[in-house]
Scaffold this motif. Structure first.
Motif, short mmCIF file in Angstrom:
data_model
loop_
_atom_site.label_atom_id
_atom_site.label_comp_id
_atom_site.label_asym_id
_atom_site.label_seq_id
_atom_site.Cartn_x
_atom_site.Cartn_y
_atom_site.Cartn_z
N ARG A 133 0.80 -1.22 0.00
CA ARG A 133 0.00 0.00 0.00
C ARG A 133 0.83 1.27 0.00
O ARG A 133 0.66 2.16 -0.80
CB ARG A 133 -0.87 0.03 1.26
CG ARG A 133 -2.20 -0.57 1.07
CD ARG A 133 -3.01 -0.37 2.32
NE ARG A 133 -2.58 -1.25 3.40
CZ ARG A 133 -3.03 -1.13 4.64
NH1 ARG A 133 -3.87 -0.19 4.96
NH2 ARG A 133 -2.63 -1.96 5.56
N LEU B 9 -5.31 14.35 -2.71
CA LEU B 9 -4.88 12.96 -2.60
C LEU B 9 -4.20 12.64 -1.28
O LEU B 9 -4.16 11.48 -0.87
CB LEU B 9 -3.95 12.61 -3.78
CG LEU B 9 -4.55 12.87 -5.16
CD1 LEU B 9 -3.56 12.52 -6.25
CD2 LEU B 9 -5.84 12.08 -5.37
N LEU C 153 -6.46 10.87 1.03
CA LEU C 153 -6.74 9.53 0.53
C LEU C 153 -5.61 8.58 0.92
O LEU C 153 -5.85 7.45 1.35
CB LEU C 153 -6.90 9.56 -0.99
CG LEU C 153 -7.28 8.23 -1.64
CD1 LEU C 153 -8.62 7.73 -1.13
CD2 LEU C 153 -7.32 8.35 -3.16
N VAL D 184 -5.93 5.24 3.15
CA VAL D 184 -5.47 3.94 2.67
C VAL D 184 -4.52 3.30 3.68
O VAL D 184 -4.58 2.11 3.95
CB VAL D 184 -4.79 4.10 1.29
CG1 VAL D 184 -4.08 2.83 0.89
CG2 VAL D 184 -5.80 4.48 0.24
N PHE E 287 -6.85 3.03 7.53
CA PHE E 287 -8.25 2.66 7.80
C PHE E 287 -8.39 1.43 8.68
O PHE E 287 -9.33 1.28 9.43
CB PHE E 287 -9.02 2.47 6.48
CG PHE E 287 -8.74 1.18 5.77
CD1 PHE E 287 -9.56 0.07 5.95
CD2 PHE E 287 -7.64 1.05 4.92
CE1 PHE E 287 -9.30 -1.11 5.29
CE2 PHE E 287 -7.38 -0.13 4.27
CZ PHE E 287 -8.21 -1.23 4.46
N LEU F 77 -13.37 1.48 6.12
CA LEU F 77 -12.92 2.02 4.83
C LEU F 77 -14.04 2.76 4.12
O LEU F 77 -13.85 3.87 3.63
CB LEU F 77 -12.39 0.88 3.96
CG LEU F 77 -11.86 1.32 2.60
CD1 LEU F 77 -10.61 2.15 2.76
CD2 LEU F 77 -11.58 0.12 1.71
#
Lengths: 463, 485
Positions: A18, A135, A138, A142, A145, A245
């Motif tokens: 990730r 972003l 985000l 990611v 979460f 999520l």
């Protein structure tokens, strides 16, 4: 022990793809954005400086001429580009860049770069600020979460608690790990700080740029911090990673995509602004009133530029006419621009709920690309135009008016041109930017505090 | 087929029971409704403004006609700077007429460039730089953010609603342990997934289409059912269908890998972020690199140089005496001839030469922008979001092409206007009431509807192609994937 947690978390980020994938993608975008923005800035920057110098040279070197005709030629002034505009160009694309200082009425700052782009532009511009604002959250979602919900699903959370790890320490550790991730995201920004501050920018401005960069990093850390605690809170409170999520993604979309546009509508409803046609109609009406009043007072006539005022008083008439207009113009443009300010303040205020709105305003103010900076430029360019006009009118009063019918035969000597100084715009200092960003910064800090306390409270219900 | 319908039926029962579909639909209808409200309001404002402009213009013209006849009959005395008999004055500020681009009936779908680019210009004998640089009055912060119009909901948000109902088609069954049970029945995984997807696809698509079309039919029934607009509307519906299908098929495809629900959600949102947020922005960077706009600074400098040149060339005309201002007899025509002050003639000639030179520069801007738009059309395939957005914008008549079409026509009209006035200014003919009736009027020619329709249709077809590919890939994965279960 906190550091133990931090290092464990970071190792975890690395193990699954990730982090590498997400952060890698963002860094690639970042570098592209930097290169594009920096190159554009450099080109335009030097072009503007040269053009403005040439413009003034031509002005000074005019032949003998009637001064009012010279004012028809006028001068062009170009808005300088703030050194950090390539980090956050703010509204630059949607406001003009060039002002033609001419005779008669106030001209607007023309040429919006967005006019020369296709509709695709409206999706946004690839800039470092856009990347972090859109972003950045985000990436944090990611990464984070499942920080608690994942451990709960794997059963490691109970084990951890049974070891006597206080829940707040666990929270702080995980938050710190995410902060480090965020810092890594901001690292390119910091590195560029030194590159630019000691390269491109003039020596005198280096500290100014450094302070601004420091403030930018601080602001964005606060912004990402809000999301970090929000992510952790949701991860604690939701029963499963899947739900965590989905909730977080919904929050992200609502905050970065949905809310800004809805609030534009809200702001427009609360503080409506006139469209071009209405604005011009109102301004013209007011101007007519002012002109009539002034002509009546000075010359005792109703008609502007009528047969009753002899040519031997035209210089004076020009002066009177100009002065009469200034108030109305200032009032109308001032009111419109204040409305823009009100609209922005209102949207900024909703940063309490949607941090994107306050960070955007903050970032633009710090990089000197918001409307208040644009307004500052427009006002000083207009001041310069008035200076030009005043000097010209008094010249006419002194010399041309005496020539009566041959008013327009009068030619001023070349020496006159250099009595009008070149336009030298001093961009406002960092203090001005600080003043403009205080509001949004306070809002962000309050939200950060709130989300921190909320995370702390919720961490007590870990198991 | 029977199995398919059975699954469909059961899925609907489940979705009705757990209300997920109901909530999603409700929210979608609400958002689309709100966006349409914004779209209709903005369009109404524009239409109202155009009507107002036209009314004002006609009023002004008849007032001018009246003034001319009053002056001709000696009942009124004109002043030097407001004399309708003087062609140099009537052709510039005093009598200038508007060139207006009408609002398309479908424009509430997408506000597009309408909040930034003007849909009217006041054309006069002055040079283009005096009226063509005008822009709309809008808070730049708002321009930067964009508006909440239907195209925003469709392009940005609809995919997310689609994910909300389809991100866990397989994974949820697997996580609940119901997948094995289902597959013990005589159905294949492919059939099961296709049916489950269809159960979600049909209601979501019907709702989005109805939520968009019904308000139009109710509020603008006659305008949108005119033959060409009906076709436009149909193509718009096709684009929306294709675009929705794309995201459903993407969900099916990602599901076919058998990741966990969270994994699916993450990947789908990642792809969405890339296709909807990042790809258009990257394409914009590319497009403006390949075909960069010429320098506005150069344009400014050039304009100034030409003006200087003109001032020098017409120095003598400019410094002519201004006796006419004082002697009212000079403000009146003699035998239909009107002595246009030399100074005004000089300004006309300066403006003319500015136009000639700046015209080529301005044309360069238009060409570059045209080329940029060409590139957008050519590389739009990198993201269905770009295809859908561009397609809907051109249907709504708020895209780049139509605005360029407009400025092109304004240029022509400007030329006609000057051609009308030039002989009158140069040889000094007084304006008459009859002349007012002969003033060139701007008549709008719409973009070739065939080109617009085919362009948008191609975009829809391209998305359909992507849909087919994703569908086949998804089915192939499901067929091979024994390990999903």
């Amino acid at each position: 022990m906190t550091w133990l947690i931090v290092s464990r978390e970071i190792r975890e980020f690395y193990r699954d793809g990730r982090f590498l994938f997400g952060a890698g993608l963002i860094v690639v975008l970042f570098v592209t954005a930097f290169l594009v923005g920096f190159e554009q800035r450099k080109n335009v920057f030097s072009e503007r400086e040269v053009a403005q110098q040439l413009d003034y040279d031509d002005w000074v070197n005019q032949p003998e001429r009637h001064p009012h005709d010279a004012a028809h030629q006028g001068m062009h002034v170009f808005k300088p580009i703030p050194p950090l505009s390539f980090v956050d160009p703010g509204i630059t694309n949607y406001v003009g860049s060039t002002q033609w200082l001419q005779a008669h009425r106030q001209t607007e700052v023309k040429f919006r770069p967005a006019q020369d782009a296709t509709g695709l532009q409206r999706f946004g511009s690839l800039t470092p600020a856009w990347i972090i604002q859109m972003l950045g959250p985000l990436l944090i979602i990611v990464l984070g979460f499942n920080s608690f919900s994942g451990e709960r699903e794997q059963g490691t959370l109970r084990q951890l608690i049974s070891l006597g790890v206080p829940s707040w320490k666990l929270l702080v550790g995980k938050a710190l790990a995410l902060f480090l991730g965020a810092l890594l995201l901001l690292a390119p920004l910091l590195m560029l700080a030194f590159w630019i501050a000691f390269g491109d920018v003039q020596a005198g401005d280096r500290y100014d740029v450094l302070i601004r960069l420091g403030l930018l990093v601080l602001g964005y850390l606060v912004y990402l911090g809000i999301y970090i605690f929000m992510v952790l809170t949701v991860s604690v409170l939701t029963p499963a990673s899947r739900i965590s999520l989905v909730v977080l993604l919904a929050v992200w979309i609502a905050g970065t995509i949905l809310a800004p546009r809805v609030l534009v509508d809200v702001a427009r409803m609360v503080y409506p602004t006139p469209n071009q046609v209405e604005f011009n109609a109102q301004l013209n009406q007011e101007l007519r009133k002012e002109y009539t009043k002034a002509w009546k007072e000075h010359f005792g006539v109703e008609d502007r530029w009528g047969t009753d005022v002899p040519l031997s008083r035209w210089g004076e008439a020009l002066q009177v006419d100009d002065q009469a207009g200034y108030n109305a113009i200032d009032r109308h443009f001032g009111a419109l621009w204040n409305r823009y300010d009100d609209q922005q303040r209102l949207q900024e205020f909703f940063g309490f709920v949607f941090p994107m709105l306050s960070v955007r305003s903050y970032s633009m103010a710090i990089t000197a690309t918001d409307f208040s900076h644009h307004r500052d430029f427009a006002v000083s360019a207009e001041q310069h135009r008035r200076l030009m006009q005043n000097l010209i009118s008094s010249e006419l009063v002194e010399h041309a008016d005496g020539q009566g019918e041959h008013h327009f035969d009068y030619k001023v000597s070349k020496a006159f041109w250099s009595r009008i100084p070149p336009f030298e715009y001093a961009a406002p200092s960092v203090l001005f930017a600080l003043q403009r960003s205080l509001n949004s910064f306070a809002i962000m800090c309050a939200t950060l505090l709130f989300s921190f306390v909320f995370a702390l409270l919720s961490s007590r219900k870990l198991v | 087929m029977k199995n398919f319908l059975n699954i469909l039926h059961n899925e609907w029962r489940i979705m009705v029971a757990d209300r997920s579909l109901f909530l999603v639909s409700l929210l979608l209808i609400f958002l689309l409704g709100y966006a349409l409200f914004i779209g209709f309001t903005a369009t109404d404002v524009r239409e109202e403004r155009i009507r107002e402009l036209e009314v004002q213009q006609e009023q002004k013209l008849s007032a001018t006609a009246k003034q001319i006849s009053l002056i001709e009959s000696g009942r009124e005395m004109p002043t030097a700077f407001s004399n309708p008999l003087n062609p140099a004055l009537l052709g510039s500020g005093q009598g200038a007429l508007h060139a207006v681009m009408p609002v398309s009936p479908l424009s509430p779908i997408a506000l597009g460039q309408s909040d930034m680019l003007p849909d009217h210009y006041r054309v006069s004998i002055r040079n283009k730089t005096t009226f063509m640089y005008q822009t709309e009055n809008e808070n730049p912060w708002n321009l930067l953010t964009g508006r909440f119009d239907p195209v925003f909901v469709l392009v940005y948000l609809l995919p997310l609603f689609i994910f909300a109902v389809s991100y866990n088609l397989v994974s949820s069954e697997k996580e609940q342990g119901t997948l094995r049970m289902q597959l013990s029945q005589p159905v294949t995984l492919q059939l099961l997934m296709t049916a489950k997807l269809t159960a979600r696809m049909v209601p979501v698509m019907i709702i989005s289409i109805l939520a968009i079309t019904l308000p139009f039919l109710i509020l603008r029934g006659t305008a949108v059912t005119a033959s060409d607009q009906l076709l436009y509307g149909l193509v718009a519906v096709l684009i929306v269908l294709a675009y929705a299908l794309f995201w459903f098929m993407l969900a099916l495809f990602i599901n076919s890998f058998g990741f966990s629900s969270a994994g699916n959600a993450l990947i789908l949102v990642g792809i969405w972020a890339f296709l909807v947020l990042v790809a258009p922005v990257l394409l914009n960077v590319y497009v403006s690199r390949v075909s960069p706009a010429p320098s506005r600074i150069e344009l400014a400098t050039e304009t100034r140089l030409i003006t200087i040149d003109g001032l020098n060339r017409y120095q003598e005309l400019l410094s002519s005496d201004y006796r006419h201002v004082q002697e009212s007899s000079m403000l009146l025509p003699k035998d239909g001839r009107f002595e246009v002050p030399e100074r005004l003639q000089a300004f006309y000639l300066i403006n003319k030469s500015v136009d000639e030179k700046v015209g080529t520069l301005l044309a360069d801007f238009e060409t570059r922008l045209f080329a940029q738009q060409d590139l957008v059309e050519r590389f739009g395939f990198v993201s269905p979001a770009i295809l859908a957005y561009e397609g809907l914008l051109s249907i709504a008549g708020t895209g780049t092409r139509r605005y360029q079409h407009f400025t092109g026509q304004v240029n022509e009209y400007h030329q006609q206007w000057k051609d009308f006035f030039e002989p009158r200014i140069i040889s000094g003919l007084a304006m008459t009431v009859a002349d007012l009736g002969k003033l060139p009027r701007f008549t709008w020619r719409e973009l070739d509807s065939g080109v617009v329709l085919i362009g948008s249709l191609m975009k829809a077809l391209l998305i359909f192609l992507m849909v087919a590919v994703l569908f086949l890939l998804g089915l192939r994965n499901f067929a091979k994937a024994t390990d999903i279960v």
